[in-house]
Design an enzyme around this catalytic site. Structure first.
Site, PDB file in Angstrom:
ATOM      1  N   ASN A   1      56.616  11.907 -11.768  1.00 19.93           N
ATOM      2  CA  ASN A   1      56.212  12.889 -10.582  1.00 19.93           C
ATOM      3  C   ASN A   1      55.663  14.224 -11.197  1.00 19.93           C
ATOM      4  OD1 ASN A   1      57.189  13.931  -7.543  1.00 19.93           O
ATOM      5  ND2 ASN A   1      57.462  15.331  -9.031  1.00 19.93           N
TER       6      ASN A   1
ATOM      7  N   LEU B   1       0.762  -1.129   0.098  1.00 15.40           N
ATOM      8  CA  LEU B   1      -0.169  -0.084   0.248  1.00 15.40           C
ATOM      9  C   LEU B   1       0.898   1.170  -0.111  1.00 15.40           C
ATOM     10  CD1 LEU B   1      -2.987  -0.922   2.453  1.00 15.40           C
ATOM     11  CD2 LEU B   1      -2.567  -1.599   0.145  1.00 15.40           C
TER      12      LEU B   1
ATOM     13  N   ARG C   1       2.285  15.220   6.121  1.00 12.03           N
ATOM     14  CA  ARG C   1       3.362  15.757   7.349  1.00 12.03           C
ATOM     15  C   ARG C   1       4.666  15.855   7.050  1.00 12.03           C
ATOM     16  NH1 ARG C   1       1.801  12.102  12.273  1.00 12.03           N
ATOM     17  NH2 ARG C   1       0.834  10.798  10.732  1.00 12.03           N
TER      18      ARG C   1
END
Length: 457
Positions: free
Chosen positions: A377, A10, A17
């Site tokens: 690097n 359901l 709210r």
């Protein structure tokens, strides 16, 4: 679980709210809609049919779950109560089936609890109940002197004495489709809400001489519903505590289980450690001995053994090798792959790039759409200029190359193996292997030049 089970979920309520434009069951719990959690639990029972009753939000729900072809969507145009909602789904369920009624806003019920409920309901109506210290708002379970369940009285309709009962109805029930059809057809709206209560099926079954059974939920948390933001937050914490507990039994060290969020799936190897306020989304896999510092976010990431991810780093849709060092404050974006022992340090951003074994990008650099070999690097402040305003281009850097600080590599460009790029260079042509390439403007000193000064008022 036998194949004749049909689950009815359901999910038609608005959830006023929540104060949201989205249907309540689309609110997120651990990164997924509430309804998805219920669907996942129902699918674990391997039902023959999965029916979702929707109403508020119109086609929003079916569209949100369009990829799940096993759902049969049932519209409830008017929300006239839970009994009315179940009545909409029953025509699509054969008489020989067992029906399990679930709620799209009750996401934490374990599959084993539902299996017990269905097993008890093969020949009669069975309810899932729970005892609460504060049962306000719940329908109370009414039993006779022998303990036989006789009816459910909704809180608004209950007397003062009935409101003292601690055993309450969770709303979850199971029973034969044939029996439920008869009970639902006999429901009335003569109650405080003017709705067809599914719970009134209990009294109808008793009146028909049918025994009604109950199965007890293990704890209140298993049957908590979500009606507002505060309840959603409370359920979120329960869910996350459960996730944390399972992972700790697998050997994960959480420095504070209360400050830990999994919004997807997290798999961990041995001796992993996670500091506070880390969030894991999608599918994340950590190999052995991975350590993650505080305030990190990982989404769809694989991390190799022994890697360290320092504080405040964000990793998305990438692969990280073994013994890597990431962060702090690093961002590894989608499509990136860091090979074993690679480093991406503080304030480094990497996007759609392959970083070779042992290569280092230690600080303040952007490497995007690039391939770096082994042992490269990258100096601080280096960027690959990958975007020309319309298209992305790649930068290729060979093994053992050294890129000096504050360099700009204008893609597409190739830096050869062992090449050195002088600091402050802007490289737009190939840099040969093994050679030093410098691309700077000529340094000029303007003697006697004075800075502008503010004029006094």
């Amino acid at each position: 679980m036998k194949s004749e089970l049909h689950c009815v979920i359901l999910a038609a309520g608005q959830g006023t709210r929540m104060k949201s434009r989205r249907p309540k069951v689309l609110q997120l719990l651990a990164g997924r809609p509430l309804l998805q959690h219920v669907l996942t639990t129902a699918q674990a029972l391997q039902p023959a049919g999965l029916h979702v009753v929707y109403g508020h939000g119109g086609a929003t729900l079916p569209e949100a779950f369009a990829a799940q072809a096993d759902i049969q969507w049932v519209e409830q145009p008017q929300q006239l109560g839970t009994g009315h909602a179940v009545a909409q789904a029953l025509p699509g369920i054969p008489d020989g089936a067992t029906v399990l009624v679930l709620y799209g806003d009750v996401p934490l019920t374990p599959p084993d609890t539902l299996r017990a409920l269905v097993a008890a309901a093969r020949s009669q109506l069975t309810l899932l109940t729970v005892e609460l210290d504060r049962p306000d708002g719940y329908g109370r379970i009414l039993r006779d002197d022998t303990g036989q369940l006789r009816a459910i009285i909704e809180h608004k309709d209950a007397s003062a004495a009935q409101r003292k009962i601690r055993e309450v109805n969770t709303g979850l029930m199971a029973g034969s489709a044939t029996a439920l059809r008869g009970y639902v057809d006999g429901l009335s709206r003569d109650n405080a809400q003017g709705e067809y209560y599914l719970t009134d099926c209990v009294a109808l079954a008793v009146a028909a001489g049918q025994a009604v059974q109950s199965v007890a939920a293990a704890c209140e948390a298993d049957v908590l519903g979500v009606n507002d933001r505060a309840q959603l937050a409370a359920v979120e914490r329960i869910y996350q505590r459960r996730q944390a507990a399972v992972l700790m039994t697998q050997g994960l060290q959480l420095l504070d289980p209360e400050r830990f969020d999994v919004r997807g799936e997290l798999r961990v190897g041995a001796d992993c450690q996670i500091d506070v306020n880390c969030v894991f989304e999608g599918r994340v896999e950590l190999a052995d001995d991975v350590r993650i510092g505080p305030n990190c976010q990982l989404r769809d990431v694989r991390v190799g053994a022994g890697t360290r991810i320092a504080a405040n780093s964000v990793l998305e849709q990438c692969d990280i090798g073994a013994a890597c060092a990431i962060g702090p404050f690093a961002r590894i974006r989608p499509g990136s792959l860091l090979a074993d022992a690679a480093r991406a340090g503080n304030f480094v951003e990497i996007k759609n790039a392959r970083i070779g074994p042992g290569s280092k990008i230690n600080h303040l650099s952007y490497i995007g759409d690039a391939t770096l070999g082994a042992g490269v690097n990258i100096g601080a402040g280096t960027i690959t200029c990958n975007y020309d305003g319309a298209n992305k281009h790649r930068t290729e850097i060979g093994d053992d190359a050294f890129i000096g600080s504050n360099s700009s590599l204008i893609a597409p460009v190739v830096i050869g193996s062992g090449a050195t790029v002088g600091a402050g260079s802007t490289i737009s042509k190939p840099a040969p292997a093994g050679e030093l390439t410098v691309a700077r403007g000529k340094q000029v000193t303007l003697r006697g030049w004075q800075r502008p000064r503010k004029q006094k008022d």
